[in-house]
Design a protein around this motif. Structure first.
Motif, PDB file in Angstrom:
ATOM      1  N   UNK A  21      50.908  35.493  41.256  1.00  0.00           N
ATOM      2  CA  UNK A  21      52.232  34.876  41.352  1.00  0.00           C
ATOM      3  C   UNK A  21      52.174  33.490  41.983  1.00  0.00           C
ATOM      4  N   UNK A  22      53.146  32.666  41.656  1.00  0.00           N
ATOM      5  CA  UNK A  22      53.187  31.296  42.182  1.00  0.00           C
ATOM      6  C   UNK A  22      53.204  31.298  43.710  1.00  0.00           C
ATOM      7  N   UNK A  23      53.856  32.297  44.306  1.00  0.00           N
ATOM      8  CA  UNK A  23      53.930  32.366  45.769  1.00  0.00           C
ATOM      9  C   UNK A  23      52.543  32.506  46.393  1.00  0.00           C
ATOM     10  N   UNK A  24      51.615  33.169  45.684  1.00  0.00           N
ATOM     11  CA  UNK A  24      50.265  33.347  46.207  1.00  0.00           C
ATOM     12  C   UNK A  24      49.494  32.034  46.190  1.00  0.00           C
ATOM     13  N   UNK A  25      49.725  31.247  45.156  1.00  0.00           N
ATOM     14  CA  UNK A  25      48.976  29.998  44.999  1.00  0.00           C
ATOM     15  C   UNK A  25      49.538  28.872  45.861  1.00  0.00           C
ATOM     16  N   UNK A  26      50.753  29.063  46.365  1.00  0.00           N
ATOM     17  CA  UNK A  26      51.356  28.048  47.217  1.00  0.00           C
ATOM     18  C   UNK A  26      50.558  27.933  48.519  1.00  0.00           C
ATOM     19  N   UNK A  27      50.074  26.769  48.803  1.00  0.00           N
ATOM     20  CA  UNK A  27      49.284  26.569  50.022  1.00  0.00           C
ATOM     21  C   UNK A  27      47.815  26.912  49.865  1.00  0.00           C
ATOM     22  N   UNK A  28      47.397  27.220  48.638  1.00  0.00           N
ATOM     23  CA  UNK A  28      45.985  27.515  48.410  1.00  0.00           C
ATOM     24  C   UNK A  28      45.142  26.303  48.830  1.00  0.00           C
ATOM     25  N   UNK A  29      44.131  26.556  49.625  1.00  0.00           N
ATOM     26  CA  UNK A  29      43.299  25.476  50.133  1.00  0.00           C
ATOM     27  C   UNK A  29      43.635  25.096  51.561  1.00  0.00           C
ATOM     28  N   UNK A  30      44.831  25.467  52.010  1.00  0.00           N
ATOM     29  CA  UNK A  30      45.196  25.203  53.401  1.00  0.00           C
ATOM     30  C   UNK A  30      44.706  26.312  54.316  1.00  0.00           C
ATOM     31  N   UNK A  31      44.279  27.433  53.699  1.00  0.00           N
ATOM     32  CA  UNK A  31      43.737  28.564  54.453  1.00  0.00           C
ATOM     33  C   UNK A  31      42.256  28.722  54.113  1.00  0.00           C
ATOM     34  N   UNK A  32      41.473  29.287  55.018  1.00  0.00           N
ATOM     35  CA  UNK A  32      40.058  29.532  54.696  1.00  0.00           C
ATOM     36  C   UNK A  32      39.936  30.414  53.458  1.00  0.00           C
ATOM     37  N   UNK A  33      38.913  30.161  52.631  1.00  0.00           N
ATOM     38  CA  UNK A  33      38.718  30.910  51.388  1.00  0.00           C
ATOM     39  C   UNK A  33      37.290  31.441  51.337  1.00  0.00           C
ATOM     40  N   UNK A  41      37.829  39.245  45.829  1.00  0.00           N
ATOM     41  CA  UNK A  41      36.937  40.393  45.853  1.00  0.00           C
ATOM     42  C   UNK A  41      36.434  40.692  44.458  1.00  0.00           C
ATOM     43  N   UNK A  42      35.132  40.536  44.232  1.00  0.00           N
ATOM     44  CA  UNK A  42      34.533  40.766  42.919  1.00  0.00           C
ATOM     45  C   UNK A  42      33.725  42.057  42.948  1.00  0.00           C
ATOM     46  N   UNK A  43      33.810  42.821  41.853  1.00  0.00           N
ATOM     47  CA  UNK A  43      33.051  44.056  41.753  1.00  0.00           C
ATOM     48  C   UNK A  43      33.963  45.261  41.646  1.00  0.00           C
ATOM     49  N   UNK A  44      33.429  46.414  41.241  1.00  0.00           N
ATOM     50  CA  UNK A  44      34.235  47.617  41.086  1.00  0.00           C
ATOM     51  C   UNK A  44      34.868  48.056  42.406  1.00  0.00           C
ATOM     52  N   UNK A  45      36.179  48.258  42.388  1.00  0.00           N
ATOM     53  CA  UNK A  45      36.885  48.707  43.574  1.00  0.00           C
ATOM     54  C   UNK A  45      37.097  47.643  44.626  1.00  0.00           C
ATOM     55  N   UNK A  46      36.628  46.424  44.392  1.00  0.00           N
ATOM     56  CA  UNK A  46      36.771  45.359  45.394  1.00  0.00           C
ATOM     57  C   UNK A  46      38.232  44.938  45.528  1.00  0.00           C
ATOM     58  N   UNK A  47      38.617  44.601  46.744  1.00  0.00           N
ATOM     59  CA  UNK A  47      39.964  44.110  47.041  1.00  0.00           C
ATOM     60  C   UNK A  47      39.926  42.599  47.263  1.00  0.00           C
ATOM     61  N   UNK A  48      40.934  41.913  46.765  1.00  0.00           N
ATOM     62  CA  UNK A  48      41.095  40.489  47.025  1.00  0.00           C
ATOM     63  C   UNK A  48      42.441  40.222  47.661  1.00  0.00           C
ATOM     64  N   UNK A  49      42.599  39.047  48.251  1.00  0.00           N
ATOM     65  CA  UNK A  49      43.863  38.658  48.874  1.00  0.00           C
ATOM     66  C   UNK A  49      44.001  37.145  48.823  1.00  0.00           C
ATOM     67  N   UNK A  50      45.097  36.691  48.266  1.00  0.00           N
ATOM     68  CA  UNK A  50      45.404  35.260  48.248  1.00  0.00           C
ATOM     69  C   UNK A  50      46.899  35.096  48.521  1.00  0.00           C
ATOM     70  N   UNK A  51      47.231  34.404  49.595  1.00  0.00           N
ATOM     71  CA  UNK A  51      48.602  34.027  49.876  1.00  0.00           C
ATOM     72  C   UNK A  51      49.592  35.178  49.904  1.00  0.00           C
ATOM     73  N   UNK A  81      52.936  41.307  49.359  1.00  0.00           N
ATOM     74  CA  UNK A  81      53.399  41.705  50.682  1.00  0.00           C
ATOM     75  C   UNK A  81      54.687  40.978  51.048  1.00  0.00           C
ATOM     76  N   UNK A  82      55.619  41.699  51.647  1.00  0.00           N
ATOM     77  CA  UNK A  82      56.839  41.088  52.145  1.00  0.00           C
ATOM     78  C   UNK A  82      56.529  40.322  53.431  1.00  0.00           C
TER      79      UNK A  82
END
Length: 403
Positions: free
Chosen positions: A15-27, A292-302, A332-333
């Protein structure tokens, strides 16, 4: 079991909300390698032995499959994709793959995103799964840190955990890593295993320290449903680990590690220097972004979290069909993000800003201070930092502060 969540789009689009501020947080990047030579009795991670894999999945082609997801991640994050500050290969046993495969995956991440100067690159490893030549190849390929699963220095404790390495192998592996040029080496330890005594635990800590790592992680054994260990406890073959004993063992760890010059920076993690802290895990604890890459891996962005399908064959099939391997996701709310911040940052030695605590929980915060669960001076400076006693009760303190 993976959570239900909402359907994830087949393109992997966020979602656009996740990409907002991308790069301002550690990745960062997490790469899950789900293969194990044998299954440890206490483990409930998404891992597979050769006999459990079935058709459609193979360690031989795994690096190429993960690289497909790395390229997908670059397409999803677009031109705003930041350079990668940390990469962590976990499992499973990543070092069951050839070192060249791990290096190829790392180079694909670097090629698609770029690595930030001084990027931290870690792999987990079982002590018996590496050799001096293997470690040298990893170091030459850009890895900067290795984390060995030592667990215990006592053979009878390792047997209860179904660990296959000998007690001395982890010590030798640390020395081999140093010889290969790794400045940062972690040893993972487990305490409160049935049959372990205080003397066993002290011997484990002393052996670990003598090996010369600059980081130690120590976790209390958890009996997870569905594991072989849980079945043995249920049948009465082994006693359930005792919480009071676990607290005593934690205090022993703090005593010996502190005396050796290590300082806690997260409840279960100690480092000899600030440079020795695991920056990738700090990214998790401070709500950074990671793929998070791979089977069952979790990722999180924004504030958007997603998780991949679990089985390696299904994971490979989705990518081969040009689809995202994501099974589901959740956005997440603001309230959920605030709660997670309290639960995670309170675990850190740097603590939690008091203004992150809801107004309704301020009385609970004052009680924790009065009860000796929070440090006085940081509190006066506007931060909630756990005392040693507070660390033993961290989960209940955090629940009270959520409000």
């Amino acid at each position: 079991m993976l959570p239900d969540g909402d359907p994830a789009p087949p393109t992997g689009e966020l979602p656009a909300s996740a990409l907002d501020g991308l790069g301002s947080r550690p990745f960062g990047f997490y790469v899950h390698v789900p293969f194990c030579a044998t299954r440890c009795g206490y483990c409930d991670f998404n891992t597979y032995t050769a006999a459990e894999l079935g058709p459609g999945a193979s360690p031989a082609g795994y690096a190429d499959t993960v690289i497909q997801e790395v390229r997908l991640a670059r397409r999803v994050l677009g031109d705003a994709a930041p350079r990668v500050e940390t990469v962590f290969f976990g499992g499973g046993t990543p070092t069951l793959l050839p070192a060249a495969d791990l290096v190829r995956i790392l180079r694909a991440i670097a090629g698609e995103f770029g690595l930030a100067p001084g990027a931290e690159v870690t792999t987990e490893a079982n002590p018996e799964s590496v050799s001096p030549a293997y470690l040298e190849e990893l170091r030459a390929g850009g890895f900067t840190r290795v984390s060995f699963g030592m667990q215990s220095a006592r053979e009878h404790v390792l047997r209860v955990l179904d660990r296959r390495h000998t007690p001395g192998r982890a010590v030798q592996a640390v020395r081999e890593a140093h010889a290969a040029g790794f400045a940062h080496v972690n040893l993972d330890l487990i305490y409160n295993t049935p049959g372990e005594s205080d003397d066993d635990w002290r011997a484990t800590l002393e052996t670990a320290l003598a090996a010369g790592p600059d980081h130690v992680s120590a976790y209390s054994l958890i009996v997870e449903d569905g594991t072989r260990l849980a079945a043995r406890v249920r049948r009465g073959e082994l006693p359930m680990p005792d919480e009071d004993v676990a607290a005593d063992r934690y205090l022993i760890a703090e005593e010996l590690l502190s005396a050796a010059g290590f300082r806690w920076y997260e409840i279960s993690n100690w480092a000899r220097t600030e440079a020795g802290r695991c920056r990738h895990n700090l990214l998790y604890w401070t709500s950074g972004d990671w793929w998070g890459a791979g089977p069952g891996a979790h990722g999180h962005v924004g504030g958007t979290r997603w998780w991949n399908v679990k089985h390696p064959a299904r994971y490979a099939a989705r990518l081969a069909a040009g689809k995202s391997p994501a099974q589901a996701r959740e956005v997440l709310t603001p309230e959920e993000r605030a709660t997670e911040r309290i639960m995670l940052e309170l675990r850190l030695a740097t603590g939690l800003p008091l203004d992150a605590i809801p107004p309704g929980a301020r009385p609970a915060c004052a009680r924790a201070l009065a009860d000796g669960l929070l440090e006085v001076e940081p509190f006066k400076a506007g931060r909630a930092v756990l005392t040693l006693r507070g660390r033993l009760l961290a989960d209940s303190v955090a629940r009270d502060l959520v409000g």
